[in-house]
Motif scaffolding. Structure first.
Motif, PDB file in Angstrom:
ATOM      1  N   ASP A  65      -6.882  -0.070   0.847  1.00  0.00           N
ATOM      2  CA  ASP A  65      -5.873   0.132   1.889  1.00  0.00           C
ATOM      3  C   ASP A  65      -6.490   0.001   3.275  1.00  0.00           C
ATOM      4  OD1 ASP A  65      -3.889   0.523   0.154  1.00  0.00           O
ATOM      5  OD2 ASP A  65      -3.841   2.693   0.291  1.00  0.00           O
ATOM      6  N   LEU A  66      -7.739   0.392   3.382  1.00  0.00           N
ATOM      7  CA  LEU A  66      -8.400   0.292   4.679  1.00  0.00           C
ATOM      8  C   LEU A  66      -8.958  -1.103   4.909  1.00  0.00           C
ATOM      9  CD1 LEU A  66     -10.199   3.714   4.859  1.00  0.00           C
ATOM     10  CD2 LEU A  66      -8.024   3.044   5.793  1.00  0.00           C
ATOM     11  N   GLY A  67      -8.742  -2.019   3.983  1.00  0.00           N
ATOM     12  CA  GLY A  67      -9.096  -3.406   4.238  1.00  0.00           C
ATOM     13  C   GLY A  67     -10.395  -3.871   3.629  1.00  0.00           C
ATOM     14  N   VAL A  78      -9.040  11.817  10.933  1.00  0.00           N
ATOM     15  CA  VAL A  78      -7.690  11.266  10.801  1.00  0.00           C
ATOM     16  C   VAL A  78      -6.925  12.085   9.761  1.00  0.00           C
ATOM     17  CG1 VAL A  78      -6.369   9.262  10.055  1.00  0.00           C
ATOM     18  CG2 VAL A  78      -8.399   8.960  11.439  1.00  0.00           C
ATOM     19  N   MET A  91       0.256   2.906  12.883  1.00  0.00           N
ATOM     20  CA  MET A  91       0.752   2.460  11.594  1.00  0.00           C
ATOM     21  C   MET A  91      -0.376   2.306  10.582  1.00  0.00           C
ATOM     22  SD  MET A  91       3.238  -0.604  10.871  1.00  0.00           S
ATOM     23  CE  MET A  91       3.432  -1.149   9.213  1.00  0.00           C
ATOM     24  N   ALA A  92      -1.530   1.877  11.062  1.00  0.00           N
ATOM     25  CA  ALA A  92      -2.667   1.732  10.155  1.00  0.00           C
ATOM     26  C   ALA A  92      -3.069   3.081   9.581  1.00  0.00           C
ATOM     27  CB  ALA A  92      -3.839   1.096  10.878  1.00  0.00           C
ATOM     28  N   ASP A  93      -2.913   4.134  10.378  1.00  0.00           N
ATOM     29  CA  ASP A  93      -3.268   5.460   9.895  1.00  0.00           C
ATOM     30  C   ASP A  93      -2.304   5.951   8.832  1.00  0.00           C
ATOM     31  OD1 ASP A  93      -5.545   5.860  11.292  1.00  0.00           O
ATOM     32  OD2 ASP A  93      -4.570   6.797  13.011  1.00  0.00           O
ATOM     33  N   VAL A 121      -1.118   4.256   6.463  1.00  0.00           N
ATOM     34  CA  VAL A 121      -1.661   3.755   5.211  1.00  0.00           C
ATOM     35  C   VAL A 121      -2.881   4.570   4.802  1.00  0.00           C
ATOM     36  CG1 VAL A 121      -2.714   1.758   4.143  1.00  0.00           C
ATOM     37  CG2 VAL A 121      -0.765   1.468   5.628  1.00  0.00           C
ATOM     38  N   GLU A 130       2.775   0.776  18.182  1.00  0.00           N
ATOM     39  CA  GLU A 130       2.099   0.998  16.901  1.00  0.00           C
ATOM     40  C   GLU A 130       2.198   2.457  16.483  1.00  0.00           C
ATOM     41  OE1 GLU A 130      -0.259  -0.585  14.714  1.00  0.00           O
ATOM     42  OE2 GLU A 130       0.196  -2.610  15.372  1.00  0.00           O
ATOM     43  N   ARG A 131       2.700   3.303  17.363  1.00  0.00           N
ATOM     44  CA  ARG A 131       2.720   4.739  17.056  1.00  0.00           C
ATOM     45  C   ARG A 131       3.927   5.115  16.209  1.00  0.00           C
ATOM     46  NH1 ARG A 131      -2.138   7.065  18.136  1.00  0.00           N
ATOM     47  NH2 ARG A 131      -3.087   5.572  19.543  1.00  0.00           N
ATOM     48  N   ARG A 152     -12.342   5.052  10.553  1.00  0.00           N
ATOM     49  CA  ARG A 152     -10.941   5.057  10.135  1.00  0.00           C
ATOM     50  C   ARG A 152     -10.525   6.363   9.472  1.00  0.00           C
ATOM     51  NH1 ARG A 152      -7.999   0.600   9.106  1.00  0.00           N
ATOM     52  NH2 ARG A 152      -6.408   2.145   8.719  1.00  0.00           N
ATOM     53  N   SER A 204       0.799  -1.230   0.000  1.00  0.00           N
ATOM     54  CA  SER A 204       0.000   0.000   0.000  1.00  0.00           C
ATOM     55  C   SER A 204       0.824   1.268   0.000  1.00  0.00           C
ATOM     56  CB  SER A 204      -0.964  -0.005   1.170  1.00  0.00           C
ATOM     57  OG  SER A 204      -0.385  -0.566   2.281  1.00  0.00           O
TER      58      SER A 204
END
Lengths: 404, 384
Positions: free
Chosen positions: B138-140, B220, B365-367, B369, B49-50, B216, B35
């Motif tokens: 990307d958000l799944g 954000v 980390m998800a953010d 993406v 995760e930050r 999500r 991604s």
């Protein structure tokens, strides 16, 4: 103890394990095909199509895929912890197979043994597979794998709690921890899913999280962690994880069918019991696949918050409710429901009526409030209204923006 | 709409948190990663995760397109525009031929300008379909991307019928366009636009209405208005922050002055606003296409420009509203050669990417993406 008895039990166990292995492999084959087919039809694609004759719709692809995985080179990263890397798939598969032992297929016919603590056994054994995931993540010596493994531990341990708590009401109503006992209780009263829909839904959600399916597939989130803890696995080792994931899904669906959908209970007599178990299992499985095709993924903090702040309190409230009502309201009433040509007769404890009413109401509120529950915090809504649809530029917009 | 947030230079922000070897993890995201939308490499310092710090590393897709322009004639350079940014090719060609026309002082026939508007807007749609589709991926969510690509495929089919090529169209010419619209093309387009509107409705229901998607994206990666201006963002990124900056109205070109363009603006500044701007820009593109089709004039499609031209000495700067933002081409002619002396692309993705380290600081980390997807870059154009 009598030797023949021991041998008989041992033989029964071996037969049960064989059933489990055959069932898991068969399920994984069919489900991997079904999963892709389901996803493909949702997405306006064909999915697997070209393996075997056209009328099979690509079903032999599953076999071809398995053969491919078996024949692939077994790549182990140079810096990996070789022994743990080897053990991780085994540690993931064994608990999953173990969980099958106590699952009831039909009346008087569990896969291997009708344990009187079957419920605890299944939950305890299947939660061991987290260890395999962590080992896989750690042993690969890959940062993505490690992150995936750590995510998996955090997630699986968190969701284990509401999962167990959501099973307690069913056990309380049945008055037993034996899985076949719980089904028998549903045969004599009514499916617990109808009385405890909220518990069933919590169980389903936690089941999705436990099996790392969308929207809770963070440990192997492709778009963030490449393949999470599976990144460094290939060939047969990867295939074992893959198979065990489907196996775990079957366990969760089987549990859902057993605890909330009446297990083998269904029309046409006891002889069709196993068929009913399977039918219910795959009906739940269908929803699993369906969810995957629809929902995006949660973020890790939202995921954890949802478990600890929403699901666990709800599950606890549900337990308290069942306990209180069961103590306060005694007695049973006979019920006869006309269902088509037959009449479904059962006796219902009186407390089940208010319980069902409250539970359905809670379910409705839960589903209605779900958006804010997932968010858990008010969306940081920026100052101005988001309702503004269109603006027409007048003058120099940059000067406007700077001046405001 | 003022923000109290101060613009702190990046090096000063980084100075606040020293590297802690016991907690921090350096993670190389990319250049091969599902991604990062190509070959972007993000060197991230993670604490759990930050994200503590994120440094984008670019250049993995550098092909020296700007240098190639210098060794190609004005007509010959058009096809390289399809390749420095490969999602919204028609718009790039427009920027290039626009600059060349300005150098030559060519008057483009009105029919050609209208055809350019139609293909520009279709190209914008095809780019936004990729942008929105891969963003949701990307958000799944697995499904919307296939719907988006299904419709994009029909746009490419339309381009194929128009210019003979699905991807490297090479359709624009200095002074007009290559071919006139084939018979029945407008009917196919009209049918497509109808279906496309339905897809957008479907997307709005499936994606915008999804609670998890909102969770999500809303709030954000917020870009305040002044920060967006300070970082020189453009396109959906700045319009998502409430600045109605659209080249089609700010500095109208081609046939756009005659069409009533309404720039889509959202005031959230977050990922959701940027997503929504893209979604509504596609609706706007449908409207503009219909408008251009209704007002399509007759006449020639190309001015009389010889293949080998030698423009007078001078320079030209031409800007189009690309799919990712302000896409400009700066072209210098030395008055002697048949090739541009210099052609510089001002790529929106390259400029927009600057803000990423600032946005992802402190996010999970998800953010990263999610934010990277919402900025919607094309690496081909970042590296060129």
């Amino acid at each position: 103890m009598d030797l023949t008895l021991i041998l008989g039990q041992l033989g029964r166990l071996v037969i049960g394990l064989l059933i489990a292995i055959v069932f898991v492999i068969g399920s994984a084959l069919v489900l991997s095909w079904g999963d892709r087919k389901m996803l493909a039809y949702t997405q306006d694609r064909f999915g697997p199509l070209h393996s075997g004759p056209r009328w099979l719709q690509g079903l032999p692809f599953a076999i071809a895929d398995t053969l491919k995985l078996l024949l692939k080179e077994d790549v182990v990263p140079g810096e990996a912890d070789k022994i743990l890397h080897l053990l991780a798939p085994v540690m993931f598969v064994m608990p999953m197979l173990g969980a099958y032992v106590a699952l009831p297929l039909a009346n008087q016919f569990p896969v291997a043994a009708d344990l009187n603590v079957g419920l605890i056994f299944v939950v305890a054994v299947s939660s061991l597979s987290t260890l395999g995931v962590l080992t896989a993540g750690w042993s690969s010596n890959n940062k993505y794998s490690t992150l995936g493994g750590l995510r998996a531990v955090a997630q699986n341990i968190s969701y284990e709690v509401p999962l167990v708590l959501s099973l307690v009401p069913a056990a309380m109503m049945a008055g037993t921890l034996s899985l076949s006992g719980i089904v028998s209780a549903q045969v004599s009263t009514v499916w617990f899913g109808l009385l405890l829909p909220l518990a069933a839904l919590i169980f389903f959600i936690c089941g999705l999280a436990e099996t790392n399916r969308n929207p809770f597939d963070l440990p192997e989130a492709e778009n963030e962690l490449v393949a999470g803890y599976l990144t460094e696995f290939s060939g047969i080792r990867w295939a074992m994880f893959f198979m065990a994931e489907y196996g775990n899904m079957v366990v969760i669906c089987w549990m859902a069918a057993t605890l909330f959908l009446g297990g083998w209970h269904g029309p046409f007599g006891e002889g069709f019991g196993w068929l009913w178990t399977m039918a219910k299992l795959y009906a739940v499985m269908f929803v699993f696949l369906w969810v995957r095709a629809t929902l995006p993924r949660l973020r890790i903090d939202q995921l954890m918050g949802f478990a600890w702040k929403v699901l666990i309190p709800l599950a606890l409230v549900n337990i308290g409710l069942v306990g209180t009502l069961a103590v306060l309201v005694p007695g049973t009433i006979p019920v006869a429901l006309p269902l088509g040509i037959t009449v479904w007769q059962f006796t219902l404890p009186v407390y089940a009526l208010p319980l069902a009413a409250v539970n359905w109401a809670m379910l409705a509120i839960f589903v209605w409030k779900l958006p804010s529950l997932v968010l858990l915090r008010p969306a940081t809504k920026p100052e101005s209204a988001r309702a503004v649809k269109q603006t027409v530029v007048v003058g120099n917009p940059l000067a406007d923006a700077a001046g405001r | 709409m003022t923000t109290t947030e101060k613009l702190v230079p990046l090096d000063q922000q980084e100075a606040e948190e020293p590297f802690d070897a016991s907690q921090d993890l350096i993670l190389n995201m990319g250049p091969q990663h599902p991604s990062t939308h190509g070959v972007l490499r993000l060197v991230m310092r993670l604490r759990g995760e930050r994200v503590v710090k994120c440094t984008p590393v670019i250049g993995y897709l550098h092909r020296g397109i700007e240098k190639i322009f210098e060794s190609r004639t004005y007509m010959g350079g058009i096809r390289y525009c399809d390749q420095f940014e490969y999602i919204s090719n028609m718009l790039n060609e427009h920027a290039y031929v626009g600059a060349a026309e300005a150098l030559l002082g060519v008057e483009v026939p009105r029919r050609a300008e209208y055809i350019r508007v139609i293909v520009d807007e279709l190209s914008r749609c095809s780019a936004h379909l990729v942008g929105v589709g891969t963003y949701v991926l990307d958000l799944g969510a697995w499904t919307p991307v296939t719907y988006c690509f299904r419709e994009r495929e029909r746009i490419l089919d339309l381009f194929e019928a128009l210019g003979g090529s699905r991807f490297n169209h090479n359709y624009f010419r200095v002074g007009g366009v290559l071919f006139d619209l084939p018979t029945g093309w407008l009917g196919t387009l009209e049918k497509f636009l109808g279906d496309f509107g339905k897809l957008l409705d479907e997307l709005e229901e499936l994606v915008s209405g999804n609670e998890i998607f909102r969770a999500r994206t809303v709030g954000v990666g917020v870009i305040p208005q002044d920060v967006a201006v300070a970082y020189s963002l453009s396109g959906p990124n700045i319009r998502g922050s409430g600045v109605p900056f659209d080249m089609r109205t700010y500095r109208p070109y081609g046939a756009y002055p005659e069409l009533d363009v309404q720039p889509q603006v959202r005031y959230g500044g977050d990922c959701f606003s940027r997503y929504e701007v893209r979604l509504y820009e596609m609706r706007e593109a449908i409207r503009l296409c219909r408008l251009a089709m209704a007002n399509l004039p007759g006449g020639p499609i190309q001015a009389r420009v010889p293949h080998a031209v030698r423009p007078p000495k001078g320079e030209a700067y031409f800007t189009v509203e690309g799919a990712k933002g302000d896409l400009s081409l700066y072209m210098v002619s030395d008055g002697l050669s048949q090739n541009p002396y210099r052609a510089k692309v001002r790529g929106p993705s390259f400029v927009n990417l600057q803000i990423l380290p600032r946005l992802v600081k402190g996010c999970t980390m998800a953010d990263v993406v999610a934010i990277l997807g919402s900025i919607d870059i094309v690496l081909g154009e970042v590296d060129r």
